[in-house]
Design a protein around this motif. Structure first.
Motif, mmCIF file in Angstrom:
data_model
loop_
_atom_site.group_PDB
_atom_site.id
_atom_site.type_symbol
_atom_site.label_atom_id
_atom_site.label_comp_id
_atom_site.label_asym_id
_atom_site.label_seq_id
_atom_site.Cartn_x
_atom_site.Cartn_y
_atom_site.Cartn_z
ATOM 1 N N UNK A 312 0.812 -1.212 0.000
ATOM 2 C CA UNK A 312 0.000 0.000 0.000
ATOM 3 C C UNK A 312 0.850 1.269 0.000
ATOM 4 N N UNK A 313 0.448 2.240 -0.826
ATOM 5 C CA UNK A 313 1.102 3.552 -0.883
ATOM 6 C C UNK A 313 0.158 4.629 -0.339
ATOM 7 N N UNK A 314 -1.060 4.653 -0.860
ATOM 8 C CA UNK A 314 -2.096 5.568 -0.349
ATOM 9 C C UNK A 314 -3.309 4.714 -0.001
ATOM 10 N N UNK A 315 -3.741 4.717 1.253
ATOM 11 C CA UNK A 315 -4.842 3.837 1.662
ATOM 12 C C UNK A 315 -6.193 4.299 1.112
ATOM 13 N N UNK A 316 -7.147 3.398 1.181
ATOM 14 C CA UNK A 316 -8.520 3.720 0.802
ATOM 15 C C UNK A 316 -9.105 4.718 1.798
ATOM 16 N N UNK A 317 -9.864 5.687 1.261
ATOM 17 C CA UNK A 317 -10.559 6.648 2.122
ATOM 18 C C UNK A 317 -12.030 6.672 1.729
ATOM 19 N N UNK A 318 -12.878 6.601 2.719
ATOM 20 C CA UNK A 318 -14.312 6.499 2.480
ATOM 21 C C UNK A 318 -14.863 7.754 1.806
ATOM 22 N N UNK A 319 -14.301 8.926 2.139
ATOM 23 C CA UNK A 319 -14.864 10.189 1.653
ATOM 24 C C UNK A 319 -14.151 10.712 0.410
ATOM 25 N N UNK A 320 -13.049 10.075 0.014
ATOM 26 C CA UNK A 320 -12.246 10.598 -1.095
ATOM 27 C C UNK A 320 -12.062 9.516 -2.156
ATOM 28 N N UNK A 321 -12.417 9.853 -3.398
ATOM 29 C CA UNK A 321 -12.211 8.898 -4.487
ATOM 30 C C UNK A 321 -10.884 9.189 -5.183
ATOM 31 N N UNK A 322 -10.085 8.151 -5.345
ATOM 32 C CA UNK A 322 -8.805 8.251 -6.049
ATOM 33 C C UNK A 322 -9.087 8.005 -7.531
ATOM 34 N N UNK A 323 -8.935 9.041 -8.368
ATOM 35 C CA UNK A 323 -9.345 8.924 -9.766
ATOM 36 C C UNK A 323 -8.194 8.634 -10.724
ATOM 37 N N UNK A 324 -6.976 9.021 -10.360
ATOM 38 C CA UNK A 324 -5.867 8.767 -11.278
ATOM 39 C C UNK A 324 -4.565 9.311 -10.740
ATOM 40 N N UNK A 325 -3.463 8.907 -11.372
ATOM 41 C CA UNK A 325 -2.144 9.419 -10.980
ATOM 42 C C UNK A 325 -1.347 9.818 -12.219
ATOM 43 N N UNK A 326 -0.428 10.761 -12.024
ATOM 44 C CA UNK A 326 0.577 11.120 -13.028
ATOM 45 C C UNK A 326 1.940 11.013 -12.360
ATOM 46 N N UNK A 327 2.838 10.285 -12.992
ATOM 47 C CA UNK A 327 4.147 10.016 -12.397
ATOM 48 C C UNK A 327 5.222 10.870 -13.067
ATOM 49 N N UNK A 328 6.026 11.538 -12.241
ATOM 50 C CA UNK A 328 7.175 12.311 -12.701
ATOM 51 C C UNK A 328 8.423 11.816 -11.958
ATOM 52 N N UNK A 329 9.568 12.258 -12.397
ATOM 53 C CA UNK A 329 10.831 11.786 -11.810
ATOM 54 C C UNK A 329 10.899 12.103 -10.308
ATOM 55 N N UNK A 373 6.177 13.950 -20.379
ATOM 56 C CA UNK A 373 7.600 13.995 -20.033
ATOM 57 C C UNK A 373 7.802 13.584 -18.569
ATOM 58 N N UNK A 374 8.671 12.615 -18.340
ATOM 59 C CA UNK A 374 8.999 12.151 -16.989
ATOM 60 C C UNK A 374 9.853 13.159 -16.229
ATOM 61 N N UNK A 375 10.905 13.610 -16.925
ATOM 62 C CA UNK A 375 11.983 14.355 -16.266
ATOM 63 C C UNK A 375 11.687 15.846 -16.305
ATOM 64 N N UNK A 376 10.627 16.249 -15.609
ATOM 65 C CA UNK A 376 10.255 17.657 -15.556
ATOM 66 C C UNK A 376 9.645 17.943 -14.195
ATOM 67 N N UNK A 377 9.727 19.199 -13.766
ATOM 68 C CA UNK A 377 9.050 19.611 -12.527
ATOM 69 C C UNK A 377 7.780 20.398 -12.854
ATOM 70 N N UNK A 378 7.399 20.407 -14.125
ATOM 71 C CA UNK A 378 6.222 21.163 -14.561
ATOM 72 C C UNK A 378 5.037 20.216 -14.731
ATOM 73 N N UNK A 379 3.952 20.500 -14.040
ATOM 74 C CA UNK A 379 2.692 19.780 -14.215
ATOM 75 C C UNK A 379 1.776 20.634 -15.086
#
Length: 686
Positions: A312-329, A373-379
């Protein structure tokens, strides 16, 4: 000769449909044959009748079209994004209907390289769609797909970007998407079943080879699943996804080794949903494992991907839906939804920072945009609201500063966002559940029983209609309409349970929620039944069909776009595109419990001798999602049943499919028709 103002009456040829010892008589089953000249003649008669009944609005429709078009910047281009050494841009030119795709090497000041001019490619076509652009890793070749009918059966082509010449191969009946292995010569793609249009096979093509020799990599035998193939953002893996409404399965392959075998990531378990993203030595997994209804984030080493290795990285939360992730370096970006509102959370991998982007109202939409782009600090993310045009924003995740790269221009000189007001209000459904609605109107519009109001919803597949800005909608708001999006069950606006409570044997909640919202708007004096209108498309068209059967005289007018209204007959016919993949949404009517429940709400089966509102129904002859005969049969039946003199109009686009007309502005003519229909019912004619 047939009088133009007399509606066409379809002939009746009774057909017995028997299931579970239940007999239904379908008098209009014969319309299910697009090759029959009598069918085409009937659709054309309906078109002529529709045109005639709205003939007095023809100039108004043209004016609305020009008004809508005038707000759109014709000479426009997308915000450039950089991928593998090139900046990619989509341009539109004044007076042209289709996009132009270009790229520039390394610098935005470099000369344009033309990829596609869709205006030239679309010449002579009544319908044109280009999709699935896939650039080879060495940047010298591009695979892309074309549909010139509107049925979403694509032909894949490959172009040499050094010579601008096409390779000879053509891959027909494809889904449109394809992805290159890292050798620059192996292309993976998916094919459809020719009859059901289910995406069922993954093939491997070698550049220059005869497509007949393409190797079948994977065949999805379960006809409730579809299959797709793509490359991970890290460019390290080719991934095959098998997916049904409620179950996922993935297979992965090293993108450097296209001739090896795919390996199973985690075998399907009914009800287990998961999606995967690769980063360094791990896959990150968004999943509902162990009753994580609103999803949680887990990870596993690339060499041990089975479920027992997930941590587990981020646990399930009853009030918050996890919709997606974006991975950067350096960062993990998490898209969440809480109390209906989008949130973007930014977290450093080393846990030295963890924060949310700030948003300050209840009627906005935000989402992560093109982040290749992976190697960026810009979202890069997008933002808009019911009153604020769309913006594309680059956010520096280190300095926490934002750069608005583009804000949608609303031309014409009349738009000022200060002139519009939005709010979120809540109705109470039959079972006591609170149902949210997003509302927008001009600040000068007074709310009372004489105010016209259009309420819109979808309410299926967990698809959420977020409150979004629309330049087209201004044509209603500026003429005194209130516009409402009802966030009814069947979508995921309030998390995954919101969807679960609006599907299968709880589907009727979707309809009663919408009716409760409509009634609430009358009760709080925002409008009255004489000025209340409803609109929905596809599964939202099913919603329209159900609510007008379930109520009388609640709505003055309804627009049902490409409506899914013949639920049982379609769901019993597994040769129709999409049917088998829909069982987890609607149920399988081969089971009597689902059959009987569907029969209780299916709009076509529940048409009764009663009053119906003014009704405009639209469809496309080549629609692969909802076949044209569903709305055609429904209108034919309504003609013989309805007990009042309200309008009943069917408009069939004889050149298009589920998405309507192709081309940048052609679809505005369909919007103008729908708006003219509504405004005319209000006596607004200019």
């Amino acid at each position: 000769m047939k009088k133009k103002n007399v509606p066409p009456i379809a002939k009746q040829i009774p057909k017995e449909l028997i299931a579970h010892n239940d007999v239904r008589i379908d008098n209009y089953f014969w319309l299910n044959d697009r090759e029959n000249p009598e069918v085409i003649d009937y659709l054309e008669q309906e078109n002529a009748y529709c045109d005639n009944m709205l003939k007095h609005t023809e100039q108004f429709q043209k004016d609305l079209f020009e008004e809508m078009k005038s707000r759109i910047k014709e000479d426009d281009q997308s915000v450039p994004y950089k991928y593998n050494g090139y900046w990619y841009i989509v341009k539109f030119e004044t007076g042209k209907n289709y996009p132009i795709y270009i790229r520039r090497k390394e610098s935005l000041n470099a000369p344009d390289e033309l990829l596609f001019d869709c205006n030239k490619m679309a010449e002579g076509q009544s319908y044109f769609k280009l999709t699935g652009i896939s650039i080879s890793p060495d940047n010298t070749k591009v695979a892309y797909a074309l549909d010139t009918i509107g049925r979403r059966q694509y032909t894949i082509h490959i172009k040499d970007l050094k010579t601008d010449k096409l390779f000879p191969e053509r891959i027909v009946n494809a889904t449109g998407s394809s992805t290159w292995a890292n050798d620059n010569k192996t292309l993976f793609y998916t094919l459809k079943n020719e009859k059901t249009l289910r995406s069922e096979k993954v093939f491997k093509h070698t550049l220059g080879a005869d497509t007949k020799s393409d190797k079948l990599v994977y065949f999805e035998k379960d006809d409730t699943f579809n299959v797709s193939v793509y490359k991970s953002k890290s460019r390290k893996f080719i991934i095959i996804s098998s997916h049904s409404t409620l179950t996922n399965e993935y297979q992965v392959l090293n993108a450097d080794k296209p001739n090896e075998m795919f390996t199973l990531f985690q075998e399907r378990i009914r009800g287990l949903e998961y999606s995967i993203s690769h980063f360094q030595d791990h896959f990150y997994i968004l999943t509902n494992l162990d009753n994580a209804t609103n999803f949680k984030l887990m990870k596993t080493n690339v060499s041990n991907t089975a479920i027992e290795h997930w941590g587990e990285v981020i646990p399930h939360r009853k009030e918050v839906m996890l919709e997606g992730i974006d991975i950067f370096k350096e960062f993990l970006v998490i898209s969440e939804r809480e109390n209906g509102l989008n949130k973007i959370r930014i977290k450093r991998w080393d846990n030295t920072d963890d924060y949310y982007l700030p948003f300050d109202n209840e009627t906005y939409t935000t989402y992560t945009s093109t982040n290749v782009d992976f190697d960026t600090t810009i979202l890069r993310y997008g933002y808009n609201s019911l009153t604020t045009p769309a913006s594309i924003i680059d956010f520096d995740m280190v300095n926490k500063t934002k750069d608005i790269k583009k804000e949608q221009e609303v031309l014409g000189g009349k738009f000022d966002k200060k002139n519009y007001v939005s709010e979120r209000i809540w109705a109470t459904s039959d079972d006591g559940t609170k149902i949210p609605m997003s509302v927008v109107h001009h600040k000068d519009t007074k709310k009372n029983k004489d105010t016209p109001l259009l309420i819109y919803a979808y309410g299926s597949y967990g698809h959420t209609i977020d409150p979004y800005f629309s330049t087209i909608r201004l044509s209603l708001l500026d003429r005194g309409f209130i516009y409402v999006i009802a966030h009814i069950r069947g979508g995921e606006y309030l998390g995954r349970p919101w969807y679960e409570n609006g599907r299968l044997l709880l589907k009727r909640n979707t309809f009663t929620d919408f009716i409760s919202c409509s009634q609430h708007l009358i009760n709080i004096n925002y409008t009255s039944s004489n000025h209340l209108y409803a609109m929905g498309g596809s599964a939202g068209g099913l919603l329209m069909g159900s609510i007008i059967n379930m109520t009388q005289n609640l709505y003055n007018g309804v627009v049902a776009q490409v409506p899914f209204v013949d639920v049982i007959t379609t769901m019993l016919d597994d040769s129709i595109p999409l049917t088998t993949g829909e069982y987890d949404e609607w149920g399988n009517p081969n089971d009597s419990a689902y059959y009987n429940y569907m029969k209780s709400y299916s709009p076509y089966d529940n048409v009764e001798k009663q009053d119906y509102p003014n009704l405009l129904v639209t469809t496309g002859l080549h629609d692969s999602q909802v076949q044209y005969w569903e709305p055609a049969k429904w209108v034919a039946k309504l003609r013989t049943y309805k007990t009042n003199g309200n309008l009943l109009l069917l408009k069939t686009n004889m050149d298009a499919g589920h998405g309507g007309a192709s081309g940048r502005f052609e679809s505005l003519k369909e919007d103008a028709l729908e708006f003219a229909f509504l405004l005319d019912l209000e006596g607004i004619t200019s």
